[in-house]
Design an enzyme around this catalytic site. Structure first.
Site, short mmCIF file in Angstrom:
data_model
loop_
_atom_site.label_atom_id
_atom_site.label_comp_id
_atom_site.label_asym_id
_atom_site.label_seq_id
_atom_site.Cartn_x
_atom_site.Cartn_y
_atom_site.Cartn_z
N TYR A 141 0.84 -1.20 0.00
CA TYR A 141 0.00 0.00 0.00
C TYR A 141 0.88 1.26 0.00
O TYR A 141 0.74 2.14 -0.84
CB TYR A 141 -0.93 -0.01 1.22
CG TYR A 141 -1.55 1.33 1.52
CD1 TYR A 141 -2.46 1.89 0.63
CD2 TYR A 141 -1.21 2.04 2.67
CE1 TYR A 141 -3.02 3.14 0.89
CE2 TYR A 141 -1.76 3.28 2.93
CZ TYR A 141 -2.67 3.83 2.04
OH TYR A 141 -3.20 5.06 2.29
N ARG A 282 0.33 -6.40 15.86
CA ARG A 282 -0.11 -6.55 14.47
C ARG A 282 1.13 -6.41 13.60
O ARG A 282 1.89 -5.45 13.77
CB ARG A 282 -1.14 -5.46 14.14
CG ARG A 282 -1.81 -5.62 12.81
CD ARG A 282 -2.96 -4.64 12.64
NE ARG A 282 -2.53 -3.25 12.59
CZ ARG A 282 -3.36 -2.22 12.43
NH1 ARG A 282 -4.65 -2.42 12.31
NH2 ARG A 282 -2.90 -0.99 12.38
N1 UFG Z 1 -4.87 -0.80 16.95
C1 UFG Z 1 -5.15 -1.59 18.04
N2 UFG Z 1 -6.30 -2.32 18.01
C2 UFG Z 1 -7.17 -2.30 16.97
C3 UFG Z 1 -6.86 -1.47 15.85
C4 UFG Z 1 -5.71 -0.74 15.89
O1 UFG Z 1 -4.40 -1.66 19.01
O2 UFG Z 1 -8.19 -3.01 17.02
C5 UFG Z 1 -3.65 0.01 16.99
C6 UFG Z 1 -2.69 -0.29 15.86
O3 UFG Z 1 -1.85 -1.35 16.23
C7 UFG Z 1 -1.96 1.04 15.72
C8 UFG Z 1 -3.01 2.08 16.13
O4 UFG Z 1 -4.00 1.35 16.81
O5 UFG Z 1 -0.92 1.11 16.63
C9 UFG Z 1 -3.64 2.77 14.94
O6 UFG Z 1 -4.07 1.77 14.01
P1 UFG Z 1 -4.95 2.12 12.72
O7 UFG Z 1 -5.21 0.82 12.04
O8 UFG Z 1 -6.11 2.95 13.13
O9 UFG Z 1 -4.00 3.04 11.90
P2 UFG Z 1 -2.52 2.75 11.34
O10 UFG Z 1 -1.59 3.62 12.13
O11 UFG Z 1 -2.21 1.33 11.25
O12 UFG Z 1 -2.71 3.21 9.84
C10 UFG Z 1 -2.67 4.55 9.47
C11 UFG Z 1 -3.54 4.75 8.24
C12 UFG Z 1 -3.00 3.96 7.07
C13 UFG Z 1 -1.55 4.28 6.87
C14 UFG Z 1 -0.77 4.07 8.14
C15 UFG Z 1 0.66 4.49 8.02
O13 UFG Z 1 -4.84 4.36 8.51
O14 UFG Z 1 -3.70 4.30 5.91
O15 UFG Z 1 -1.35 4.85 9.19
O16 UFG Z 1 1.45 3.65 8.77
F1 UFG Z 1 -1.03 3.47 5.94
#
Ligand code: UFG
Length: 328
Positions: A141, A282
């Protein structure tokens, strides 16, 4: 003149369409409705349904409207899925961008604001992350968005298409009246998942790992309100209209919050105790992603205003009024 909004029925695109209308602009939406929602597009906005990779469709859209600039939000955007189906991401995201840029060049449209992501940095070599940090995506992505950025750069050099590339950190929240908001299927983002607990849709929130090298052991992210994000797009459009040169800007608050802090903030906002359990990490989650948004401030005069409780409160308003998203 019209503003073409590719992906205008998606979460971030639909908020931008509303804001453009409020400013007296004429947004035109192009969306394939695979992940976008018809109900998120206000009545009266011209909608073209179809695949961005179809040059004939793009020719029809560019011929039907006097397009002044493009806001491009249309992309596959699930990090996890991209690790399972990388070619879908390259085909859809990079293919869509190529067809779009070709059409812009053919039709003499030379301004584009592009929704990029912090995922282009991968595991950052320093925090806060500025735009000159190493670009080393850790998933297809992020790689696809980086290639899209590079396509714009070269089309800018050769054909004079000017771009503002906005690298978003963690976008959340909703239109303040709660009428439109986030509705991903499947939902993978932290704030909507936390709010599913007080909505009675899940018993608890699972924190993905509490053994990271952060103060409370959970991952730190930079959460940004979708309305602040919209403001950045409007500023980017004005900047390009004023003759501004191509630029890449991070968009974030510049402050990081841990997963645990986000759950605590959601408890305060909703008044619900929101039970939490700790699960495994994750795959692919960096410990800490925090933006330096200094360039967006100096070039666009932009800065984020909403804090995490405000962001969660607007998301809560949307989800509370639409527990089943756009189905209701
Ligand atoms: N998390 C949890 N439990 C959940 C869901 C998420 O602990 O059920 C944590 C994740 O591990 C992470 C944080 O919450 O540490 C945020 O997670 P998100 O999935 O909300 O967002 P991300 O940081 O993974 O993703 C965001 C954007 C993506 C982008 C990414 C860049 O949504 O589009 O940042 O790393 F690619």
């Amino acid at each position: 003149m019209a503003i073409l909004v590719c992906g205008g029925a998606g979460y971030i695109g639909s908020h931008n369409v509303r804001a453009l209308l409020a400013q007296g602009e004429t947004p035109v939406v192009l969306d394939n409705f695979l992940t976008g929602h018809r109900a998120s597009v206000p009545a009266g906005v011209c909608v073209h349904e179809g695949d961005m990779r179809d040059p004939a469709l793009l020719d029809a859209v560019f011929s039907a409207h006097d397009i002044d600039a493009v806001l491009h939000f249309a992309a596959s955007s699930l990090v996890g899925e991209s690790m399972e189906r990388p070619l879908k991401y390259f085909q859809n995201n990079i293919g869509g961008m190529m067809t779009l840029l070709e059409a812009m060049v053919r039709h003499g449209v030379d301004r584009i604001v592009f929704s990029s992501t912090a995922a282009v940095y991968g595991e950052p070599d320093r925090v806060p992350i500025d735009e000159d940090a190493a670009l080393q995506p850790t998933n297809p992505y992020g790689e696809s968005k980086l290639v899209m950025e590079r396509l714009m750069r070269w089309v800018g050099e050769v054909h004079g298409v000017r771009s503002v590339i906005l690298r978003y950190f963690n976008v959340a929240g909703a239109w303040p009246d709660g009428s439109i908001g986030e509705d991903h299927r499947p939902e993978t983002h932290l704030i909507p998942l936390i709010l599913q607990v007080p909505l009675g849709k899940r018993p608890l929130i699972t924190v993905f790992g509490d053994d990271y090298p952060t103060p409370d052991g959970t991952c730190i992210r930079d959460y940004l309100d979708v309305m602040d994000l919209v403001d950045a797009h409007l500023r980017a459009l004005a900047y390009l209209r004023d003759g501004g040169r191509s630029v890449v800007c991070n968009l974030g608050n510049g402050t990081g919050f841990s997963v645990r802090q986000m759950v605590e903030a959601a408890r305060r906002v909703t008044g619900h105790n929101i039970p939490m359990s700790v699960g495994p990490r994750r795959v692919g989650d960096p410990a800490r992603l925090v933006a330096s948004a200094a360039r967006a401030s100096s070039v666009l005069g932009w800065q984020a205003h909403a804090g995490i409780e405000e962001i969660i409160a607007s998301a809560w308003k949307w989800h509370g009024a639409h527990p089943d998203g756009y189905d209701r």
